[in-house]
Structure formats: C-alpha cells, structure tokens
Motif scaffolding. Sequence first.
Motif, PDB file in Angstrom:
ATOM      1  N   SER A   1      -1.176  -2.398  23.840  1.00  0.00           N
ATOM      2  CA  SER A   1      -0.127  -3.401  23.703  1.00  0.00           C
ATOM      3  C   SER A   1       0.138  -3.618  22.225  1.00  0.00           C
ATOM      4  O   SER A   1      -0.782  -3.917  21.466  1.00  0.00           O
ATOM      5  CB  SER A   1      -0.577  -4.725  24.339  1.00  0.00           C
ATOM      6  OG  SER A   1      -0.917  -4.505  25.681  1.00  0.00           O
TER       7      SER A   1
ATOM      8  N   GLY B   1      -7.756  -7.092  31.233  1.00  0.00           N
ATOM      9  CA  GLY B   1      -8.463  -8.340  30.988  1.00  0.00           C
ATOM     10  C   GLY B   1      -7.460  -9.473  30.828  1.00  0.00           C
ATOM     11  O   GLY B   1      -6.339  -9.347  31.306  1.00  0.00           O
ATOM     12  N   GLY B   2      -7.840 -10.427  30.099  1.00  0.00           N
ATOM     13  CA  GLY B   2      -8.586 -10.527  28.871  1.00  0.00           C
ATOM     14  C   GLY B   2      -8.487  -9.218  28.081  1.00  0.00           C
ATOM     15  O   GLY B   2      -7.607  -8.421  28.300  1.00  0.00           O
ATOM     16  N   GLU B   3      -9.374  -9.069  27.166  1.00  0.00           N
ATOM     17  CA  GLU B   3      -9.409  -7.818  26.416  1.00  0.00           C
ATOM     18  C   GLU B   3     -10.583  -6.980  26.945  1.00  0.00           C
ATOM     19  O   GLU B   3     -11.751  -7.326  26.716  1.00  0.00           O
ATOM     20  CB  GLU B   3      -9.537  -8.106  24.917  1.00  0.00           C
ATOM     21  CG  GLU B   3      -9.790  -6.878  24.072  1.00  0.00           C
ATOM     22  CD  GLU B   3      -8.891  -5.684  24.416  1.00  0.00           C
ATOM     23  OE1 GLU B   3      -7.689  -5.861  24.682  1.00  0.00           O
ATOM     24  OE2 GLU B   3      -9.414  -4.551  24.432  1.00  0.00           O
TER      25      GLU B   3
END
Length: 340
Positions: free
Chosen positions: A120, A68-70
Amino acid sequence: MSYFDTLGRPLRNLRISVTDRCNLRCQYCMPEEEYVWLPREDLLRFEETNSLVDIFAELGVDKVRLTGGEPLLRRDLPTLVRMLAAKPRIRDLAITTNGVLLSEQAQALHDAGLGRVTVSLDTLRPERFKRLTRRDDFARVLEGINAVGRAGFKGLKLDSVVMRGINDDELVDLIEYGKRVGAEVRFIEYMDVGGATLWSMDAVLPRAAMLERLERHYGRIEPLIEESTAPADRFVLPDGTIFGIISSTTAPFCRSCDRSRLTADGIWYLCLYAKDGTDLRGPLRAGASPQAIKALIIPTWQNRTDRGAEERLALAHRSPLLPVGELRKDPHLEMHTRGG
Ligand code: SAM
C-alpha cells in the motif's frame, strides 16, 4: 467441493488478519493515535490458523491473503507462510503490507513460499507520507518495494487510496513509479468503512474522474476485458502499461465478491461492512472437530446475503459508517481488525 451463497458466490477467497496492530496511522483507516486492541491471548496461534485454513481449503477456498493491521508486525510470520504454502489446495498465497518492514522480511517470506506481494503506497512525497500516516517511514517503504523484486517475487502490486485534495494530484506520478519498479498500480476509491471516521463523499475521487485525469495526460485508455472476480477493473495505457481501479464506493463489485475475512482472534466475517461475524476460535479451542467447524461454516456461507458496499451506495446521504465511540465499544468493526 464448492459452496455457494444466496447470490451464487462461491466460498473461495479468504483474507486472514494476523494482527490488529499497525505501525502507521493512516488518516483514512486509523485516524486516532490509540486504539482498543484485541487481547493477546485471543489471537489465533499459527497452529490454530493453520487448522482453520485446512478446513476452509476443504470447503473450496483456494486463495488466501494475509493482512492486518500490519501483517509484518506478527512475529515469525514466515513460519505461518510455510505452513500455508505447503497446502496443495491453496493456489494463491499473497500478502498486503504497508512495506515498512518489508526490506527485512521479503527474502524470508519468499523462501517460505509466499506467492505475491501487494504494498500500500498512497504518495511519493515524503512530507505528504508523514502527514497521511503520521509516521516518518517513507524511505523504508521504498526500500521494502525495492526488496520485493530482489527476493524473487513476480507480480508486485501497489495499492493507492485516492483522496480528493490529499493525493489526487499523484495519479500519473504513481503510475510512472510503478513502471520504474515493475509494479501494477491499483487506485482504490476512498471507502466509508469502519475506522474511516474522517470520510466524506466530497473526498472520494470516483473512478470516472480518475480515468478522465489519466486520459488527459496519457491519451486514450482502453479497458481490459477479462473474466475475473478480482476487485480491480483493469485498464491499458497507450504504451501498454496496465493499471487497475477498485471502485468499491461508486461502483461496488458485491455481485461477484467471494471474499470473507478471518480476524486475528478468529472471528469470520462475510463482508467488510458486516456488523457481526461467526466465532471460530471458541469452538476450535473447545475442541470441536473439523467436521463440527465445517457444519458451522457451510450454512453460514450458504445463507450469505451480504452486499454491504451496494447498500451503502443506495443511501441518500452518506457519512462515516461508525463514530469513534461505537468503534471503541467493538474493535471488530474496525477495518484494521477485519483486515482490509
Ligand atoms: N497494513 C497493511 C497495508 O497497509 O496494506 C494491510 C492492512 S490495510 C487495512 C489494507 C488495505 O486497506 C490498504 O491497502 C489500505 O490502503 C486499505 N484501506 C484502509 N482504509 C481504507 C479506506 N477507508 N478506503 C479504502 N481503502 C482503505
């Protein structure tokens, strides 16, 4: 059937951004608080993403990464995972997430057939996490990481962007944490991608410096010799621990880069640094047949010349790729829209 670009790189590896929204504001990726978001009606529905993956798989794509984004902000993501995991041609189905929502979703994603998880994580210090991401979610990320193994996943990876003066004193701590949670740590050189408006060469800790610091602590580090198109060069510590370094800024891997990227609204990009992409949503929604969409994808890939990171390296003076104003005019230029 395999298709190759002008540098002989195969069409194999597709990264799909399922949303441009994010619940963190990491200073190396989304340093602003507010962004120009993609219109919701433009976002690909799961059935549309599924159809495009069928087409890409028939053209040789066998690795898919959701990002994404998330990606965990996309509602009901396990439904998409189940659709993609059912495709025999897709050998590797993975996700890159910031981990904030992972403890709630890890089991459902595993049960839906997701193969691998990368989280991450740039720091192990709660206060620093808060400064770096502008959100107070450090504890949730650690819970998310713990949930990955419990859910049954193997091969967890932790990706850390290393920035001089920000978190470059945590290389050893991150490796030690990786050992404790059974994860392979990969250090990423800070990149001058769209969105990294605070980037400067001074803040990049090059691979050679990372290795030097780690050798000072651990002793001799050996490179792992392997045939791979993975972005990380992998190394072994004297105790057998393996870690990786992705040196996209000082030693790019463009010559073997088989990655392309589909944004959440169906624009297909051939390089993280590319200015333009190919609209696949338009033809799909206009009723184009799979054959017609293949006829768009095949020549686009065969004509691919992109080596964005190498071109950046050749510049005499490097500064952020794009100013905020340019990014506001075209949010597709943002890393969080492209899917990092
Ligand atoms: N939200 C998810 C996450 O945090 O993993 C997925 C999207 S994020 C854009 C994907 C990856 O891109 C993350 O590992 C992030 O650290 C990396 N990234 C973003 N900006 C970067 C930069 N300027 N240099 C290097 N890596 C970057």
